[in-house]
Design a protein around this motif. Structure first.
Motif, PDB file in Angstrom:
ATOM      1  N   THR A   1       0.812  -1.219   0.000  1.00 46.90           N
ATOM      2  CA  THR A   1       0.000   0.000   0.000  1.00 46.90           C
ATOM      3  C   THR A   1       0.844   1.266   0.000  1.00 46.90           C
ATOM      4  O   THR A   1       0.461   2.264  -0.623  1.00 46.90           O
ATOM      5  N   ASP A   2       1.987   1.239   0.671  1.00 47.55           N
ATOM      6  CA  ASP A   2       2.824   2.436   0.748  1.00 47.55           C
ATOM      7  C   ASP A   2       3.319   2.854  -0.629  1.00 47.55           C
ATOM      8  O   ASP A   2       3.318   4.051  -0.971  1.00 47.55           O
ATOM      9  N   ILE A   3       3.723   1.881  -1.449  1.00 43.57           N
ATOM     10  CA  ILE A   3       4.197   2.185  -2.796  1.00 43.57           C
ATOM     11  C   ILE A   3       3.049   2.740  -3.646  1.00 43.57           C
ATOM     12  O   ILE A   3       3.221   3.700  -4.398  1.00 43.57           O
ATOM     13  N   MET A   4       1.874   2.153  -3.498  1.00 43.95           N
ATOM     14  CA  MET A   4       0.705   2.629  -4.233  1.00 43.95           C
ATOM     15  C   MET A   4       0.355   4.061  -3.845  1.00 43.95           C
ATOM     16  O   MET A   4       0.059   4.902  -4.703  1.00 43.95           O
ATOM     17  N   LEU A   5       0.394   4.366  -2.562  1.00 48.30           N
ATOM     18  CA  LEU A   5       0.027   5.705  -2.090  1.00 48.30           C
ATOM     19  C   LEU A   5       0.989   6.770  -2.607  1.00 48.30           C
ATOM     20  O   LEU A   5       0.574   7.892  -2.924  1.00 48.30           O
ATOM     21  N   ILE A   6       2.262   6.427  -2.710  1.00 53.85           N
ATOM     22  CA  ILE A   6       3.237   7.382  -3.254  1.00 53.85           C
ATOM     23  C   ILE A   6       2.927   7.654  -4.727  1.00 53.85           C
ATOM     24  O   ILE A   6       2.965   8.800  -5.179  1.00 53.85           O
ATOM     25  N   ALA A   7       2.599   6.600  -5.480  1.00 53.83           N
ATOM     26  CA  ALA A   7       2.238   6.767  -6.892  1.00 53.83           C
ATOM     27  C   ALA A   7       1.005   7.658  -7.034  1.00 53.83           C
ATOM     28  O   ALA A   7       0.946   8.539  -7.901  1.00 53.83           O
ATOM     29  N   VAL A   8       0.021   7.430  -6.169  1.00 51.91           N
ATOM     30  CA  VAL A   8      -1.195   8.254  -6.186  1.00 51.91           C
ATOM     31  C   VAL A   8      -0.865   9.702  -5.846  1.00 51.91           C
ATOM     32  O   VAL A   8      -1.388  10.643  -6.469  1.00 51.91           O
ATOM     33  N   ALA A   9       0.028   9.910  -4.869  1.00 53.70           N
ATOM     34  CA  ALA A   9       0.419  11.264  -4.476  1.00 53.70           C
ATOM     35  C   ALA A   9       1.085  12.000  -5.629  1.00 53.70           C
ATOM     36  O   ALA A   9       0.823  13.192  -5.858  1.00 53.70           O
ATOM     37  N   VAL A  10       1.935  11.299  -6.376  1.00 56.72           N
ATOM     38  CA  VAL A  10       2.600  11.920  -7.528  1.00 56.72           C
ATOM     39  C   VAL A  10       1.565  12.290  -8.598  1.00 56.72           C
ATOM     40  O   VAL A  10       1.631  13.368  -9.200  1.00 56.72           O
ATOM     41  N   LEU A  11       0.582  11.415  -8.811  1.00 52.08           N
ATOM     42  CA  LEU A  11      -0.489  11.717  -9.764  1.00 52.08           C
ATOM     43  C   LEU A  11      -1.279  12.957  -9.339  1.00 52.08           C
ATOM     44  O   LEU A  11      -1.616  13.810 -10.177  1.00 52.08           O
ATOM     45  N   VAL A  12      -1.564  13.058  -8.051  1.00 50.50           N
ATOM     46  CA  VAL A  12      -2.286  14.223  -7.530  1.00 50.50           C
ATOM     47  C   VAL A  12      -1.489  15.506  -7.764  1.00 50.50           C
ATOM     48  O   VAL A  12      -2.037  16.538  -8.169  1.00 50.50           O
ATOM     49  N   ILE A  13      -0.173  15.436  -7.529  1.00 52.19           N
ATOM     50  CA  ILE A  13       0.692  16.604  -7.745  1.00 52.19           C
ATOM     51  C   ILE A  13       0.688  17.008  -9.220  1.00 52.19           C
ATOM     52  O   ILE A  13       0.586  18.202  -9.553  1.00 52.19           O
ATOM     53  N   LEU A  14       0.758  16.024 -10.114  1.00 50.58           N
ATOM     54  CA  LEU A  14       0.731  16.325 -11.555  1.00 50.58           C
ATOM     55  C   LEU A  14      -0.587  16.988 -11.954  1.00 50.58           C
ATOM     56  O   LEU A  14      -0.603  17.950 -12.727  1.00 50.58           O
ATOM     57  N   VAL A  15      -1.688  16.480 -11.414  1.00 46.34           N
ATOM     58  CA  VAL A  15      -3.001  17.063 -11.705  1.00 46.34           C
ATOM     59  C   VAL A  15      -3.059  18.514 -11.228  1.00 46.34           C
ATOM     60  O   VAL A  15      -3.533  19.409 -11.943  1.00 46.34           O
ATOM     61  N   GLN A  16      -2.558  18.758 -10.027  1.00 48.52           N
ATOM     62  CA  GLN A  16      -2.569  20.120  -9.483  1.00 48.52           C
ATOM     63  C   GLN A  16      -1.729  21.070 -10.333  1.00 48.52           C
ATOM     64  O   GLN A  16      -2.125  22.212 -10.588  1.00 48.52           O
ATOM     65  N   LEU A  17      -0.570  20.597 -10.764  1.00 46.25           N
ATOM     66  CA  LEU A  17       0.307  21.424 -11.599  1.00 46.25           C
ATOM     67  C   LEU A  17      -0.376  21.776 -12.920  1.00 46.25           C
ATOM     68  O   LEU A  17      -0.358  22.933 -13.354  1.00 46.25           O
ATOM     69  N   ILE A  18      -0.954  20.776 -13.566  1.00 48.76           N
ATOM     70  CA  ILE A  18      -1.653  21.008 -14.835  1.00 48.76           C
ATOM     71  C   ILE A  18      -2.796  21.997 -14.641  1.00 48.76           C
ATOM     72  O   ILE A  18      -2.964  22.948 -15.412  1.00 48.76           O
ATOM     73  N   GLN A  19      -3.578  21.770 -13.595  1.00 53.88           N
ATOM     74  CA  GLN A  19      -4.725  22.638 -13.318  1.00 53.88           C
ATOM     75  C   GLN A  19      -4.291  24.081 -13.089  1.00 53.88           C
ATOM     76  O   GLN A  19      -4.870  25.022 -13.657  1.00 53.88           O
ATOM     77  N   GLU A  20      -3.267  24.284 -12.266  1.00 53.67           N
ATOM     78  CA  GLU A  20      -2.823  25.639 -11.947  1.00 53.67           C
ATOM     79  C   GLU A  20      -2.241  26.347 -13.164  1.00 53.67           C
ATOM     80  O   GLU A  20      -2.507  27.533 -13.391  1.00 53.67           O
ATOM     81  N   ILE A  21      -1.445  25.628 -13.964  1.00 54.54           N
ATOM     82  CA  ILE A  21      -0.818  26.245 -15.142  1.00 54.54           C
ATOM     83  C   ILE A  21      -1.863  26.693 -16.145  1.00 54.54           C
ATOM     84  O   ILE A  21      -1.847  27.840 -16.613  1.00 54.54           O
ATOM     85  N   TRP A  22      -2.816  25.821 -16.464  1.00 52.45           N
ATOM     86  CA  TRP A  22      -3.811  26.167 -17.473  1.00 52.45           C
ATOM     87  C   TRP A  22      -4.822  27.181 -16.974  1.00 52.45           C
ATOM     88  O   TRP A  22      -5.293  28.029 -17.754  1.00 52.45           O
ATOM     89  N   MET A  23      -5.155  27.141 -15.686  1.00 54.97           N
ATOM     90  CA  MET A  23      -6.057  28.150 -15.142  1.00 54.97           C
ATOM     91  C   MET A  23      -5.387  29.517 -15.123  1.00 54.97           C
ATOM     92  O   MET A  23      -6.028  30.547 -15.358  1.00 54.97           O
ATOM     93  N   TRP A  24      -4.076  29.543 -14.838  1.00 61.44           N
ATOM     94  CA  TRP A  24      -3.326  30.809 -14.892  1.00 61.44           C
ATOM     95  C   TRP A  24      -3.322  31.363 -16.312  1.00 61.44           C
ATOM     96  O   TRP A  24      -3.523  32.572 -16.524  1.00 61.44           O
ATOM     97  N   LEU A  25      -3.106  30.501 -17.291  1.00 61.08           N
ATOM     98  CA  LEU A  25      -3.138  30.940 -18.690  1.00 61.08           C
ATOM     99  C   LEU A  25      -4.520  31.481 -19.055  1.00 61.08           C
ATOM    100  O   LEU A  25      -4.629  32.485 -19.765  1.00 61.08           O
TER     101      LEU A  25
END
Length: 219
Positions: free
Chosen positions: A186-210
């Motif tokens: 589960t720990d390895i899975m949760l880290i993968a999910v956390a990285v996905l969440v970070i990528l989603v946040q980055l994409i969202q913030e960049i495009w909303m700023w644009l």
């Protein structure tokens, strides 16, 4: 976390980014013309064409109604033909494009329909051709909405790419599946999910700023 695990996360994160960026770029090259055609050929469009609008709309709705995981399996022969493999990040790109382009087409259609009809009528009265209205009125006026839509579409494509693990496509989804589901780590899975969440946040913030920077109404 050991060096091998860090290397695995870095490698699969780049695989996810690669799948998402390539699929998004190609899907938009297809989706923008689809959305434009839907708006232009609508009964209230600048060049109404009922039969073309109906056929294109039906095809888009059919592809949008197929769950991505099922589509992923259905198009394996097409994937094999196009990229000569059904494994790895390259193999997930064709189904991602097939699933995403119709979705983007509808998002583009929605954005273009937000353009004030008065602006289009003004362009017509000045003698603008349909092509000029599309390129110089519809698309520029809809830019903020298109960028907001891009944030939604790209994060959706990112979430689709996480299913690549089911067909050996790699990426962060493969880590979550292979380690979190099959090996109960589960720990390895949760880290993968956390990285996905970070990528989603980055994409969202960049495009909303644009979107905010190009929105004339916000100035």
């Amino acid at each position: 976390m050991n060096a091998a695990s860090v290397s695995m996360y870095i490698s699969e994160t780049w695989a996810t980014i690669y799948m998402t960026l390539i699929s998004s770029a190609v899907s938009y090259l297809i989706g923008i013309p689809l959305g434009v055609i839907l708006v232009v050929t609508d009964k209230d469009g600048i060049h109404p064409c009922g039969w073309l609008h109906a056929i294109l709309g039906t095809i888009i709705n059919i592809f949008r109604s197929i769950p991505f995981l099922i589509l992923l399996v259905m198009v394996l022969p097409i994937t094999k033909f196009l990229v000569h493999t059904t494994l790895g990040p390259k193999a997930i790109i064709p189904p991602l494009i097939i699933a995403s382009a119709p979705y983007i087409g509808r998002m583009v259609e929605s954005s273009l329909k937000e353009v004030n009809a008065g602006v289009i009528e003004a362009a017509k009265s000045m003698g603008a051709s349909n092509w000029q209205i599309i390129c110089k009125v519809l698309l520029p006026e809809a830019k903020p909405s298109l960028l907001v839509g891009a944030a939604i579409c790209i994060t959706t494509i990112l979430s689709y790419s996480a299913m690549a693990g089911f067909v050996g496509g790699g990426g962060l989804g493969a880590i979550a599946l292979n380690y979190g589901y099959y090996r109960y780590q589960t720990d390895i899975m949760l880290i993968a999910v956390a990285v996905l969440v970070i990528l989603v946040q980055l994409i969202q913030e960049i495009w909303m700023w644009l979107a905010r920077t190009t929105d004339k109404r916000a100035r």
